[in-house]
Design a protein around this motif. Structure first.
Motif, PDB file in Angstrom:
ATOM      1  N   TRP A 195       0.821  -1.208   0.000  1.00 39.09           N
ATOM      2  CA  TRP A 195       0.000   0.000   0.000  1.00 39.09           C
ATOM      3  C   TRP A 195       0.862   1.269   0.000  1.00 39.09           C
ATOM      4  O   TRP A 195       0.366   2.346  -0.319  1.00 39.09           O
ATOM      5  N   THR A 196       2.138   1.149   0.354  1.00 42.38           N
ATOM      6  CA  THR A 196       3.000   2.331   0.366  1.00 42.38           C
ATOM      7  C   THR A 196       3.315   2.840  -1.039  1.00 42.38           C
ATOM      8  O   THR A 196       3.823   3.956  -1.174  1.00 42.38           O
ATOM      9  N   ILE A 197       3.031   2.038  -2.072  1.00 38.75           N
ATOM     10  CA  ILE A 197       3.309   2.494  -3.439  1.00 38.75           C
ATOM     11  C   ILE A 197       2.422   3.668  -3.823  1.00 38.75           C
ATOM     12  O   ILE A 197       2.752   4.417  -4.748  1.00 38.75           O
ATOM     13  N   PHE A 198       1.310   3.865  -3.109  1.00 39.27           N
ATOM     14  CA  PHE A 198       0.422   4.982  -3.423  1.00 39.27           C
ATOM     15  C   PHE A 198       0.934   6.295  -2.836  1.00 39.27           C
ATOM     16  O   PHE A 198       0.406   7.357  -3.170  1.00 39.27           O
ATOM     17  N   ASN A 199       1.917   6.184  -1.930  1.00 41.15           N
ATOM     18  CA  ASN A 199       2.494   7.383  -1.320  1.00 41.15           C
ATOM     19  C   ASN A 199       1.407   8.293  -0.754  1.00 41.15           C
ATOM     20  O   ASN A 199       1.418   9.513  -0.946  1.00 41.15           O
ATOM     21  N   ASP A 200       0.469   7.671  -0.047  1.00 39.77           N
ATOM     22  CA  ASP A 200      -0.672   8.393   0.510  1.00 39.77           C
ATOM     23  C   ASP A 200      -0.645   8.233   2.030  1.00 39.77           C
ATOM     24  O   ASP A 200      -0.964   7.156   2.547  1.00 39.77           O
ATOM     25  N   PRO A 201      -0.289   9.274   2.782  1.00 36.74           N
ATOM     26  CA  PRO A 201      -0.221   9.158   4.242  1.00 36.74           C
ATOM     27  C   PRO A 201      -1.541   8.761   4.885  1.00 36.74           C
ATOM     28  O   PRO A 201      -1.553   8.031   5.879  1.00 36.74           O
ATOM     29  N   VAL A 202      -2.650   9.230   4.325  1.00 38.38           N
ATOM     30  CA  VAL A 202      -3.958   8.888   4.900  1.00 38.38           C
ATOM     31  C   VAL A 202      -4.218   7.395   4.777  1.00 38.38           C
ATOM     32  O   VAL A 202      -4.669   6.746   5.737  1.00 38.38           O
ATOM     33  N   LEU A 203      -3.921   6.828   3.621  1.00 38.56           N
ATOM     34  CA  LEU A 203      -4.114   5.398   3.429  1.00 38.56           C
ATOM     35  C   LEU A 203      -3.214   4.606   4.374  1.00 38.56           C
ATOM     36  O   LEU A 203      -3.637   3.592   4.948  1.00 38.56           O
ATOM     37  N   ASN A 204      -1.971   5.040   4.552  1.00 38.72           N
ATOM     38  CA  ASN A 204      -1.074   4.344   5.473  1.00 38.72           C
ATOM     39  C   ASN A 204      -1.632   4.333   6.893  1.00 38.72           C
ATOM     40  O   ASN A 204      -1.552   3.325   7.607  1.00 38.72           O
ATOM     41  N   GLU A 205      -2.196   5.460   7.303  1.00 38.05           N
ATOM     42  CA  GLU A 205      -2.779   5.537   8.645  1.00 38.05           C
ATOM     43  C   GLU A 205      -3.991   4.625   8.771  1.00 38.05           C
ATOM     44  O   GLU A 205      -4.181   3.963   9.800  1.00 38.05           O
ATOM     45  N   LEU A 206      -4.805   4.574   7.743  1.00 38.52           N
ATOM     46  CA  LEU A 206      -6.004   3.730   7.786  1.00 38.52           C
ATOM     47  C   LEU A 206      -5.632   2.255   7.873  1.00 38.52           C
ATOM     48  O   LEU A 206      -6.284   1.482   8.596  1.00 38.52           O
ATOM     49  N   ILE A 207      -4.608   1.851   7.151  1.00 42.50           N
ATOM     50  CA  ILE A 207      -4.148   0.464   7.214  1.00 42.50           C
ATOM     51  C   ILE A 207      -3.721   0.117   8.635  1.00 42.50           C
ATOM     52  O   ILE A 207      -4.072  -0.939   9.183  1.00 42.50           O
ATOM     53  N   GLU A 208      -2.966   0.999   9.260  1.00 42.24           N
ATOM     54  CA  GLU A 208      -2.490   0.758  10.622  1.00 42.24           C
ATOM     55  C   GLU A 208      -3.651   0.705  11.616  1.00 42.24           C
ATOM     56  O   GLU A 208      -3.690  -0.145  12.520  1.00 42.24           O
ATOM     57  N   GLU A 209      -4.613   1.595  11.454  1.00 36.81           N
ATOM     58  CA  GLU A 209      -5.762   1.613  12.358  1.00 36.81           C
ATOM     59  C   GLU A 209      -6.620   0.364  12.196  1.00 36.81           C
ATOM     60  O   GLU A 209      -7.157  -0.162  13.178  1.00 36.81           O
ATOM     61  N   ALA A 210      -6.757  -0.098  10.970  1.00 31.39           N
ATOM     62  CA  ALA A 210      -7.511  -1.335  10.751  1.00 31.39           C
ATOM     63  C   ALA A 210      -6.809  -2.517  11.398  1.00 31.39           C
ATOM     64  O   ALA A 210      -7.453  -3.401  11.976  1.00 31.39           O
ATOM     65  N   ILE A 240      -4.533  -3.297  -6.498  1.00 29.02           N
ATOM     66  CA  ILE A 240      -4.871  -3.844  -5.178  1.00 29.02           C
ATOM     67  C   ILE A 240      -5.248  -5.315  -5.296  1.00 29.02           C
ATOM     68  O   ILE A 240      -4.823  -6.153  -4.483  1.00 29.02           O
ATOM     69  N   ALA A 241      -6.045  -5.634  -6.306  1.00 31.96           N
ATOM     70  CA  ALA A 241      -6.441  -7.027  -6.509  1.00 31.96           C
ATOM     71  C   ALA A 241      -5.232  -7.912  -6.791  1.00 31.96           C
ATOM     72  O   ALA A 241      -5.184  -9.071  -6.361  1.00 31.96           O
ATOM     73  N   LEU A 242      -4.250  -7.369  -7.514  1.00 28.10           N
ATOM     74  CA  LEU A 242      -3.043  -8.141  -7.810  1.00 28.10           C
ATOM     75  C   LEU A 242      -2.272  -8.463  -6.534  1.00 28.10           C
ATOM     76  O   LEU A 242      -1.876  -9.610  -6.311  1.00 28.10           O
ATOM     77  N   TYR A 243      -2.077  -7.465  -5.689  1.00 32.19           N
ATOM     78  CA  TYR A 243      -1.338  -7.715  -4.450  1.00 32.19           C
ATOM     79  C   TYR A 243      -2.116  -8.619  -3.498  1.00 32.19           C
ATOM     80  O   TYR A 243      -1.522  -9.407  -2.752  1.00 32.19           O
ATOM     81  N   ALA A 276      -7.960  -0.540   1.372  1.00 37.72           N
ATOM     82  CA  ALA A 276      -7.456   0.210   0.220  1.00 37.72           C
ATOM     83  C   ALA A 276      -8.541   0.388  -0.839  1.00 37.72           C
ATOM     84  O   ALA A 276      -8.695   1.478  -1.401  1.00 37.72           O
ATOM     85  N   LEU A 277      -9.293  -0.667  -1.123  1.00 39.80           N
ATOM     86  CA  LEU A 277     -10.350  -0.571  -2.131  1.00 39.80           C
ATOM     87  C   LEU A 277     -11.416   0.439  -1.722  1.00 39.80           C
ATOM     88  O   LEU A 277     -11.894   1.234  -2.551  1.00 39.80           O
ATOM     89  N   THR A 278     -11.809   0.418  -0.460  1.00 37.31           N
ATOM     90  CA  THR A 278     -12.828   1.357   0.013  1.00 37.31           C
ATOM     91  C   THR A 278     -12.309   2.783  -0.027  1.00 37.31           C
ATOM     92  O   THR A 278     -13.045   3.721  -0.383  1.00 37.31           O
ATOM     93  N   TYR A 279     -11.050   2.959   0.333  1.00 41.12           N
ATOM     94  CA  TYR A 279     -10.444   4.292   0.266  1.00 41.12           C
ATOM     95  C   TYR A 279     -10.410   4.792  -1.184  1.00 41.12           C
ATOM     96  O   TYR A 279     -10.695   5.973  -1.447  1.00 41.12           O
ATOM     97  N   ILE A 280     -10.078   3.911  -2.104  1.00 42.05           N
ATOM     98  CA  ILE A 280     -10.057   4.287  -3.522  1.00 42.05           C
ATOM     99  C   ILE A 280     -11.468   4.659  -3.992  1.00 42.05           C
ATOM    100  O   ILE A 280     -11.647   5.601  -4.784  1.00 42.05           O
ATOM    101  N   GLU A 281     -12.473   3.941  -3.528  1.00 43.18           N
ATOM    102  CA  GLU A 281     -13.849   4.285  -3.891  1.00 43.18           C
ATOM    103  C   GLU A 281     -14.204   5.686  -3.409  1.00 43.18           C
ATOM    104  O   GLU A 281     -14.854   6.459  -4.126  1.00 43.18           O
ATOM    105  N   ILE A 282     -13.797   6.010  -2.188  1.00 42.01           N
ATOM    106  CA  ILE A 282     -14.082   7.348  -1.656  1.00 42.01           C
ATOM    107  C   ILE A 282     -13.434   8.410  -2.537  1.00 42.01           C
ATOM    108  O   ILE A 282     -14.081   9.403  -2.921  1.00 42.01           O
ATOM    109  N   ARG A 283     -12.171   8.215  -2.877  1.00 40.04           N
ATOM    110  CA  ARG A 283     -11.491   9.178  -3.737  1.00 40.04           C
ATOM    111  C   ARG A 283     -12.146   9.252  -5.116  1.00 40.04           C
ATOM    112  O   ARG A 283     -12.232  10.340  -5.722  1.00 40.04           O
TER     113      ARG A 283
END
Length: 497
Positions: free
Chosen positions: A63-78, A468-471, A188-195
């Motif tokens: 998920w770090t390939i997206f270079n998105d701090p918000v996504l990184n935080e969400l992954i950790e919180e989940a 995301i599906a690939l990973y 990650a998929l849900t975050y992408i949907e929001i964006r």
């Protein structure tokens, strides 16, 4: 259990040898062999990388390939708060407890007993004819001792059951890892949907502004007598249609926020304030390394779990086979029995027993063999499920590769189409203002622009979802959290073989 050893030493030499032979024992049934399954030498579809010189994306922290701090935080919180992950961790601890309980069957069971009683026989009862002149007196009894029993696992029934439970325990760890893989992908998929929905809304609002300017232009031209009222009505229709699309996107956006809140174990309102609309839909331009198909056997938790299920099923065949043979055990007790507390600990109060019972199911009407057949078929079923999980994993990776490649190609064409249509809208608006074309051309270009923009967002979303599906299909992400499993459940976690 020293009394048992001392008793064996007093047995005749031949009997002692027999007992020792029984203690050594043997294990019946098939030994587990890791299944061999052929995989393709390479993927049928390869990734068309557009960026050269960059390192491949890390599989374990993809998920770090997206270079998105918000996504990184969400992954950790989940990882910290997801309830499904917590339940999977509970299952690991439960499986560990079952393994410990099953392993205890290999050791002797020792019980401590004590009893103090006082009884009096009836003077008029069955012993009335021998009752003394003054009647029976009450008598006390003091008992203190140890009871022990040990089933000697001569034919490996207990050993096989422990082996099976150990494989199930390891399978529960793979279940936990599989939840991790799925959880990260879902976040990650849900975050992408929001964006994605945020971009759809932004596009609609930008087009609404353009269409409102067109409406003002038609009204000016109508007031100047240069056009008919039809242009105004058409401009309003186009504007209202675009405005009507926003509520649908807001409904989907709200559902995505709520879904993400469940995944992260948070309140949706908190997430809304953090995930503002300033960021764009991420689509990393970097090399993606899919590895080799054979890597799936070492990395995918569901495949690893299926392999452990085969091991458990194989061990249960041995446990069922052991029922064809006799069971041997050693039982004994030692204690102090006395009618008086004063003589309780005298040597004359010592009482002990030692026995070596044997039980053999000589006739069971074929039930033992039927059970062996059942366990054998369950092993075959586990083998088929393992093979199926490998084939499905290869299918998922291949589909994700094709989807990613084709979505990137489509996205490139759509970007060019949007750029061209934006120019067309500017040109046709100027021509309409100059009286060189009618308003239908303006409407057509505005509608085409909005449609192309939506397609571009959808294509960009699809390309990101494919990554995301690939990973997820590659089983990425679970190795980073083994420490939490060990700290919480203390499992024996093996590295991928």
């Amino acid at each position: 259990m020293s009394f048992r050893v001392q008793a064996i030493r007093r047995l005749p030499a031949a009997t002692t040898l027999l007992v020792l032979a029984l203690l050594v024992g043997c294990t019946v049934g098939p030994d587990y062999e890791k299944p061999s399954i052929s995989t393709p030498d390479a993927w049928h579809s390869v990734i068309a990388n557009e960026v050269e010189g960059e390192a491949p994306a890390p599989l374990q922290t993809w998920w770090t390939i997206f270079n998105d701090p918000v996504l990184n935080e969400l992954i950790e919180e989940a990882r910290e708060s997801n309830l499904n992950l917590e339940m999977a961790l509970v299952n690991v601890r439960e499986a560990r407890a079952k393994l410990a309980m099953k392993g205890g069957a290999e050791l002797p069971e020792v019980g401590l007993s004590a009893n103090v009683s006082r009884t009096k026989v009836s003077d008029n009862g069955i012993l009335s004819q021998v009752a003394p002149a003054g009647g029976f007196s009450s008598q006390g009894l003091f008992v203190f001792g140890l009871d022990a029993a040990w089933e000697i696992d001569v034919f490996g029934r207990i050993t096989r059951e422990v082996e099976a439970e150990g494989a199930r325990y390891e399978a529960s760890i793979e279940d936990y890892r599989d939840v991790l893989v799925t959880l990260y992908a879902e976040v990650a998929l849900t975050y992408i949907e929001i964006r994605s929905y945020q971009e759809h809304i932004a596009n609609a609002q930008a087009n609404i502004k353009v269409q409102m300017d067109s409406l003002d232009l038609t009204e000016e031209r109508f007031n100047d007598g240069l056009t008919s009222e039809l242009d105004i009505v058409q401009a309003k229709s186009n504007l209202y249609t675009t405005e009507a699309a926003i509520p649908q996107f807001r409904i989907r956006l709200n559902a995505a926020y709520n879904r993400l809140a469940v995944l992260c174990g948070q309140d949706a309102s908190t997430l809304r304030s953090r995930i503002n609309a300033s960021s764009t839909l991420p689509l990393p331009d970097m090399e993606i390394e899919a590895g080799l198909p054979a890597d799936l056997l070492r990395q995918r938790p569901d495949i690893r779990r299926a392999e452990r299920e085969i091991a458990a099923a194989t061990a249960m065949i041995g446990a069922a086979t052991a029922e064809l043979y006799p069971r041997f055990a050693i039982q004994g007790s030692i204690g102090l029995d006395s009618r008086s507390i004063g003589t309780q600990f005298d040597a004359t109060s010592l009482a002990w027993t030692l026995a070596a019972p044997m039980h053999w199911n000589v006739f069971t009407a074929g039930r033992v063999q039927d059970n062996i057949d059942i366990k054998s078929e369950q092993q075959q079923k586990a083998m088929l499920e393992y093979r199926l999980s490998v084939l499905q994993a290869i299918e998922e990776v291949e589909n994700a590769l094709v989807s990613y490649n084709e979505s990137r190609i489509r996205l490139g064409h759509l970007k060019q189409a949007v750029k061209a249509t934006e120019t067309a809208v500017e040109l046709v608006t100027v021509q309409y203002d100059s009286g060189l074309t009618d308003f239908n051309n303006v409407l057509d270009m505005q509608r085409a622009l909005y449609e192309q923009q939506n397609k571009m967002v959808s294509s960009s979303t699809e390309a990101t979802r494919s990554i995301i599906a690939l990973y997820k299909a590659l089983g990425g992400g679970w190795m980073t959290l083994d420490g939490k499993v060990i700290a919480s459940a203390n499992p024996v976690v093996s590295s991928p073989q």
